[in-house]
Design an enzyme around this catalytic site. Structure first.
Site, mmCIF file in Angstrom:
data_model
loop_
_atom_site.group_PDB
_atom_site.id
_atom_site.type_symbol
_atom_site.label_atom_id
_atom_site.label_comp_id
_atom_site.label_asym_id
_atom_site.label_seq_id
_atom_site.Cartn_x
_atom_site.Cartn_y
_atom_site.Cartn_z
ATOM 1 N N HIS A 204 0.802 -1.221 0.000
ATOM 2 C CA HIS A 204 0.000 0.000 0.000
ATOM 3 C C HIS A 204 0.833 1.268 0.000
ATOM 4 C CE1 HIS A 204 1.076 -0.232 4.247
ATOM 5 N NE2 HIS A 204 0.797 1.049 4.325
HETATM 6 C C1 UD1 Z 1 -1.712 5.588 5.800
HETATM 7 C C2 UD1 Z 1 -0.379 6.125 6.302
HETATM 8 C C3 UD1 Z 1 0.664 5.030 6.166
HETATM 9 C C4 UD1 Z 1 0.231 3.761 6.856
HETATM 10 C C5 UD1 Z 1 -1.140 3.334 6.366
HETATM 11 C C6 UD1 Z 1 -1.628 2.160 7.157
HETATM 12 C C7 UD1 Z 1 0.018 8.533 5.941
HETATM 13 C C8 UD1 Z 1 0.736 9.540 5.136
HETATM 14 N N1 UD1 Z 1 0.076 7.261 5.495
HETATM 15 O O1 UD1 Z 1 -1.568 5.287 4.414
HETATM 16 O O2 UD1 Z 1 1.878 5.467 6.755
HETATM 17 O O3 UD1 Z 1 1.165 2.758 6.554
HETATM 18 O O4 UD1 Z 1 -2.066 4.429 6.534
HETATM 19 O O5 UD1 Z 1 -2.531 1.389 6.428
HETATM 20 O O6 UD1 Z 1 -0.574 8.865 6.937
HETATM 21 N N2 UD1 Z 1 -8.981 4.767 1.758
HETATM 22 C C9 UD1 Z 1 -10.220 4.178 1.737
HETATM 23 N N3 UD1 Z 1 -10.773 3.802 2.934
HETATM 24 C C10 UD1 Z 1 -10.177 3.999 4.129
HETATM 25 C C11 UD1 Z 1 -8.922 4.623 4.142
HETATM 26 C C12 UD1 Z 1 -8.345 4.994 2.953
HETATM 27 O O7 UD1 Z 1 -10.806 3.969 0.693
HETATM 28 O O8 UD1 Z 1 -10.754 3.621 5.164
HETATM 29 C C13 UD1 Z 1 -8.348 5.138 0.470
HETATM 30 C C14 UD1 Z 1 -8.691 6.550 0.024
HETATM 31 O O9 UD1 Z 1 -8.784 6.553 -1.368
HETATM 32 C C15 UD1 Z 1 -7.459 7.336 0.443
HETATM 33 C C16 UD1 Z 1 -6.357 6.310 0.265
HETATM 34 O O10 UD1 Z 1 -6.937 5.070 0.615
HETATM 35 O O11 UD1 Z 1 -7.244 8.477 -0.328
HETATM 36 C C17 UD1 Z 1 -5.134 6.564 1.127
HETATM 37 O O12 UD1 Z 1 -5.507 6.659 2.505
HETATM 38 P P1 UD1 Z 1 -4.586 7.464 3.534
HETATM 39 O O13 UD1 Z 1 -5.091 7.328 4.912
HETATM 40 O O14 UD1 Z 1 -4.340 8.850 3.046
HETATM 41 O O15 UD1 Z 1 -3.193 6.756 3.402
HETATM 42 P P2 UD1 Z 1 -2.825 5.204 3.489
HETATM 43 O O16 UD1 Z 1 -2.314 4.793 2.160
HETATM 44 O O17 UD1 Z 1 -3.926 4.451 4.104
HETATM 45 N N1 UDP Z 2 -3.179 -6.039 8.903
HETATM 46 C C1 UDP Z 2 -4.446 -6.576 9.092
HETATM 47 N N2 UDP Z 2 -5.171 -6.940 7.993
HETATM 48 C C2 UDP Z 2 -4.688 -6.813 6.727
HETATM 49 C C3 UDP Z 2 -3.394 -6.280 6.552
HETATM 50 C C4 UDP Z 2 -2.672 -5.888 7.664
HETATM 51 O O1 UDP Z 2 -4.900 -6.731 10.223
HETATM 52 O O2 UDP Z 2 -5.393 -7.170 5.776
HETATM 53 C C5 UDP Z 2 -2.406 -5.601 10.088
HETATM 54 C C6 UDP Z 2 -1.047 -6.245 10.217
HETATM 55 O O3 UDP Z 2 -1.134 -7.428 10.954
HETATM 56 C C7 UDP Z 2 -0.230 -5.167 10.908
HETATM 57 C C8 UDP Z 2 -0.875 -3.877 10.471
HETATM 58 O O4 UDP Z 2 -2.146 -4.218 9.943
HETATM 59 O O5 UDP Z 2 -0.322 -5.259 12.314
HETATM 60 C C9 UDP Z 2 -0.047 -3.191 9.428
HETATM 61 O O6 UDP Z 2 -0.750 -2.143 8.876
HETATM 62 P P1 UDP Z 2 -0.364 -1.487 7.491
HETATM 63 O O7 UDP Z 2 0.415 -2.433 6.667
HETATM 64 O O8 UDP Z 2 -1.617 -0.958 6.928
HETATM 65 O O9 UDP Z 2 0.496 -0.216 7.926
HETATM 66 P P2 UDP Z 2 2.032 0.027 8.256
HETATM 67 O O10 UDP Z 2 2.451 -0.914 9.316
HETATM 68 O O11 UDP Z 2 2.803 -0.113 6.995
HETATM 69 O O12 UDP Z 2 2.048 1.455 8.707
#
Ligand code: UD1
Ligand code: UDP
Length: 373
Positions: A204
């Site tokens: 992601h």
């Molecule tokens: C964010 C964090 C990242 C973390 C990740 C965990 C920042 C800059 N990034 O990335 O460090 O690893 O969360 O998963 O804060 N969206 C949905 N539904 C949701 C959430 C997001 O559809 O519930 C989609 C939207 O199109 C949104 C995109 O995902 O624009 C990105 O979401 P965002 O929270 O900005 O960043 P993540 O990629 O989730």
């Molecule tokens: N995770 C989860 N379901 C999923 C993918 C990840 O519960 O389908 C959990 C995973 O076990 C870990 C956390 O989400 O604890 C990691 O989150 P993510 O990869 O979104 O963010 P990051 O750690 O890169 O910030």
């Protein structure tokens, strides 16, 4: 003492619950503020339910947007709550926009910030997370570094006071939930999988999803994997795969199981029983070494170098030949496999949450939990 937790995404919920529980054990009920950065059921509520995190005091419904929009709205809304509630300390975890917004709003109100998972550095300033980490660390009074390596990163930036090496609460989370996951989750049955006969993949990161070229490389890697693979797709990546016409291509492959993001219990069970993990996630790099599953990281750098040094993780990037080479080596070279699988967990003993609470309570009692002039 009145502590306030500010969080908004999947990993923050998972990694903060152990700290919240440690406060509760001491009879304190922290204030819980959810920014709503993640809002889909599979990205937020499922974790609140499974980890039994009830009684969120504020749902700020910040939602998605550009970096500045999301951070800015979160800051404004967090400030409003903090002005009303006036907690003694705020706790933020990791490197998301929620963390940056929470840390800035808090310190400017002279409410001290405790940063959980301080001092991580990828040394790649093109990552939004790297900017968030650096700024949040510099806005914090108490820095909970997971490892000595993280402490050294802080020292290099002149942050010496208020730093405590306490391990990472991901170990607490894994220890507290993996038995429950093993018992309750039926995810292997659901997908018709046998332990150690499949890989798990997640992706992601902005650099892997925003760039069409990199996302295509990722799809080609998945298509070429010589082992069945379960891929729980982050909503960000799902949208991009669909926009670029790559979703159907992956779906058509017999060895690929595409699924919505999974709840924590299902994901833990899936990960623990996997032969190999491929990921660009931070938390999953940590969990795989804790669960003794070799991890191949689909990135060119990592802010978790401890996993590489320990021998449980390899940075494979997005070059197909390199990724497949490592997958095949893990599948065919038993000695190499067991070396990676037996790498020692560098993130502590699963008591990080308890340690953090002891430290905060002791600082509070001594009158030292404050923004220093
Ligand atoms: C964010 C964090 C990242 C973390 C990740 C965990 C920042 C800059 N990034 O990335 O460090 O690893 O969360 O998963 O804060 N969206 C949905 N539904 C949701 C959430 C997001 O559809 O519930 C989609 C939207 O199109 C949104 C995109 O995902 O624009 C990105 O979401 P965002 O929270 O900005 O960043 P993540 O990629 O989730
Ligand atoms: N995770 C989860 N379901 C999923 C993918 C990840 O519960 O389908 C959990 C995973 O076990 C870990 C956390 O989400 O604890 C990691 O989150 P993510 O990869 O979104 O963010 P990051 O750690 O890169 O910030």
């Amino acid at each position: 003492m009145k502590p306030a937790f500010i969080f908004g995404t999947r990993p923050e919920i998972i990694k903060l619950v152990p700290v919240i529980r440690a406060f509760e054990k001491r009879g304190l009920k922290p204030l819980l503020i959810h920014t709503g950065q993640h809002y889909d059921y599979e990205m937020s509520k499922v974790f609140l339910e499974e980890l039994e995190l009830r009684g969120i005091n504020y749902h700020l419904e910040v939602g998605s947007g550009t970096q500045a929009y999301q951070t800015g709205i979160a800051m404004i809304k967090i400030e409003e709550v903090l002005m009303k509630e006036d907690p003694d300390v705020t706790l933020v975890q990791g490197d998301t926009n929620t963390v940056l917004a929470g840390a800035l709003a808090s310190v400017k109100l002279k409410i001290p910030v405790a940063h959980v998972e301080a001092g991580l550095r990828s040394f790649d300033r093109t990552m939004p997370e790297e900017i968030n980490r650096i700024l949040a660390d510099h806005a914090s009074e108490v820095l909970f570094a997971p490892t000595e390596e993280a402490r050294k990163n802080l020292e290099r930036e002149g942050i010496i006071e208020g730093v405590y090496v306490v391990g990472n609460t991901i170990v607490d989370a894994v220890f507290q939930n993996s038995e429950i996951a093993e018992r309750k989750s039926k995810i292997l049955e659901k997908f018709g999988l046998k332990p150690k006969e499949y890989a798990v993949l997640t992706a992601h990161r902005a650099e892997n999803t925003d760039s069409a070229e990199n996302l295509k490389k990722l799809v080609e890697i998945i298509e070429s994997l010589p082992i069945p693979v379960v891929y729980p797709v982050h909503p960000r990546t799902e949208k991009r795969l669909k926009d670029l016409g790559l979703w159907e291509r992956l779906k058509a492959k017999d060895h690929v199981i595409l699924t919505k993001p999974l709840g924590y219990l299902d994901f833990l069970k899936l990960q623990k029983n996997a032969k190999i993990v491929l990921t660009d996630s931070g938390g999953i790099q940590e969990e795989s070494i804790i669960l003794s599953v070799p991890c191949l990281t689909l990135r060119y750098n990592t802010e978790r170098p401890e996993t590489i040094k320990a021998g449980g993780n390899v940075l494979v990037g997005l070059e197909k030949e390199r990724v497949i080479h490592y997958v095949e080596r893990l599948l065919n070279d038993e000695e190499f496999y067991s070396r990676m699988a037996n790498a020692e967990n560098p993130f502590g003993d699963g008591r990080s949450g308890e340690r953090m609470v002891d430290i905060l309570l002791s600082l509070y009692e001594k009158g030292e939990l404050r923004v220093k002039s």
